[in-house]
Scaffold this motif. Sequence first.
Motif, mmCIF file in Angstrom:
data_model
loop_
_atom_site.group_PDB
_atom_site.id
_atom_site.type_symbol
_atom_site.label_atom_id
_atom_site.label_comp_id
_atom_site.label_asym_id
_atom_site.label_seq_id
_atom_site.Cartn_x
_atom_site.Cartn_y
_atom_site.Cartn_z
ATOM 1 N N GLN A 154 17.037 4.135 -1.597
ATOM 2 C CA GLN A 154 18.186 3.265 -1.752
ATOM 3 C C GLN A 154 18.540 2.564 -0.446
ATOM 4 O O GLN A 154 19.439 1.764 -0.394
ATOM 5 N N HIS A 204 25.858 0.375 -1.176
ATOM 6 C CA HIS A 204 25.473 1.764 -1.361
ATOM 7 C C HIS A 204 26.708 2.657 -1.224
ATOM 8 O O HIS A 204 27.594 2.390 -0.396
ATOM 9 N N PHE A 263 28.956 -0.378 -6.602
ATOM 10 C CA PHE A 263 27.573 -0.029 -6.269
ATOM 11 C C PHE A 263 26.581 -1.101 -6.720
ATOM 12 O O PHE A 263 25.614 -1.391 -6.023
#
Length: 495
Positions: free
Chosen positions: A439, A314, A302
Amino acid sequence: MALYEENDLYLYNSLSRKKEKFNALNAPHLGLYVCGPTVYSEVHLGNCRTFISFDMIFRYLSHLGYKVRYVRNITDAGHLENDADEGEDKISRRARLEQLEPMEIVQNYTLNFHKVLEQFNNIPPSIEPTATGHIVEQIDMIQKIIDAGLAYEKNGSVYFNVAKYNESNNYGELSGRKIEELISGTRELDAQSEKDSPLDFAIWKKASPSHIMRWNSPWSAGFPGWHLECSVMSTKYLGEEFDIHGGGMDLKFPHHECEIAQNQASTGHKGPRYWMHGNMLTLNGQKMSKSTGNTLSPGELFSGETDKLDKGFHPTVARFFMMQAHYGSQLDFSSEALEAAEKGYYRLIGAWNNLQKLIPGEGADFNVEEWQKSCYAAMNDDFNTPILISQLFEAARFINSRGEENSGLSTDDLALLKNTFSIFVFDVLGLEDITHSNQGSGDKLDEVVQILLDLRTQARADRNFSLSDTIRDQLASVGIEVKDGKDGSTFSLKS
């Protein structure tokens, strides 16, 4: 119930070594058991792939209308350092090294396990039992195996008698191993061994004076064998016969082989009717191994804080990458493969976002019902996610070819396309749309891009086309595509 009934689903049964038509034992109820982690360290990526694969299977079975009871255990005692019933319990050893209570180790790494799977958007199982929570039931099963004449006690430990069991059963039927070959492949028993045969395995071990985790039993103060807990918990919560047992390929022998023997010896049934095994991960073409340093943790995946990858990815991109391979095939992690998957993911999600803007029309050469059938056909063929994804990209190509609004589809077909696309991308594959989250492109980034688009709109109104084109081209250079429509300009991430 979804469009397709249970008898359309085929899965590969490791026990028969062939694809079989799936028939639930007590439809619409369905029992699914998956071997969970031994919580003595952070969950590794290979384990994650197994749990993500069975999360996808759980999701699809639920979508088909089954009332799935998904049981995934936590091994918090009894897992020795090797399969020869030797060495320390893995959790006790880590507790001694870190100078913590064993249950502190269990708590820390169980929380880590849950956190990582939550990041991958896994749905929690229906029941998550622990080995230490079922000591009484494990003692009961041991006694049943002894009463059946298939286990013996030596100096406070109890061992399963494989040779005796094999007289009327087939030890090795799951893994395809012959007992004669197993015997010839084992080392001779040394003088210290209590076993009658090297093939015999412990179902109860007497604890040494230094062993931290111990429970009283009719045979000694000790702890259960690692293989026993899954037999106990699967039969307790799913019955002596149930539908599906899953796990990683590495568990097929001896762990799952021993489960079958224990089930048969104690209940007269083998337990699951279908065995499913997920395959292994490699990293940059090589086996993942702590000893060689060729490893990758979920956190490193990650964050990108590793020399094995060029950047971080991600969790939903990593999940999509895993879904691009069949659960039963080997999968290699590399920066190049992950970056390709990332582009594919954004192309797919971009199509989903474009689909929301389309309106009904007529004249499109895209048969939505046939496409939907192809999606189900892929999943009904042993959960073939790579073929499903190829079908989703077929739809994405159509969607992205339709311009800003006119879908060319009737109202019913457009609704069917939206619903089916959503079901398979989000409900079955378990992906998330990160293009509008902190994100992904990010809420703040969305706002910044919108400011630039507003400036561009003003520049066009002022006939300052040079500035307008510069803003568009600069955004394109960083992967943000601007589209002009009659209602203004929009943007999306380029694949």
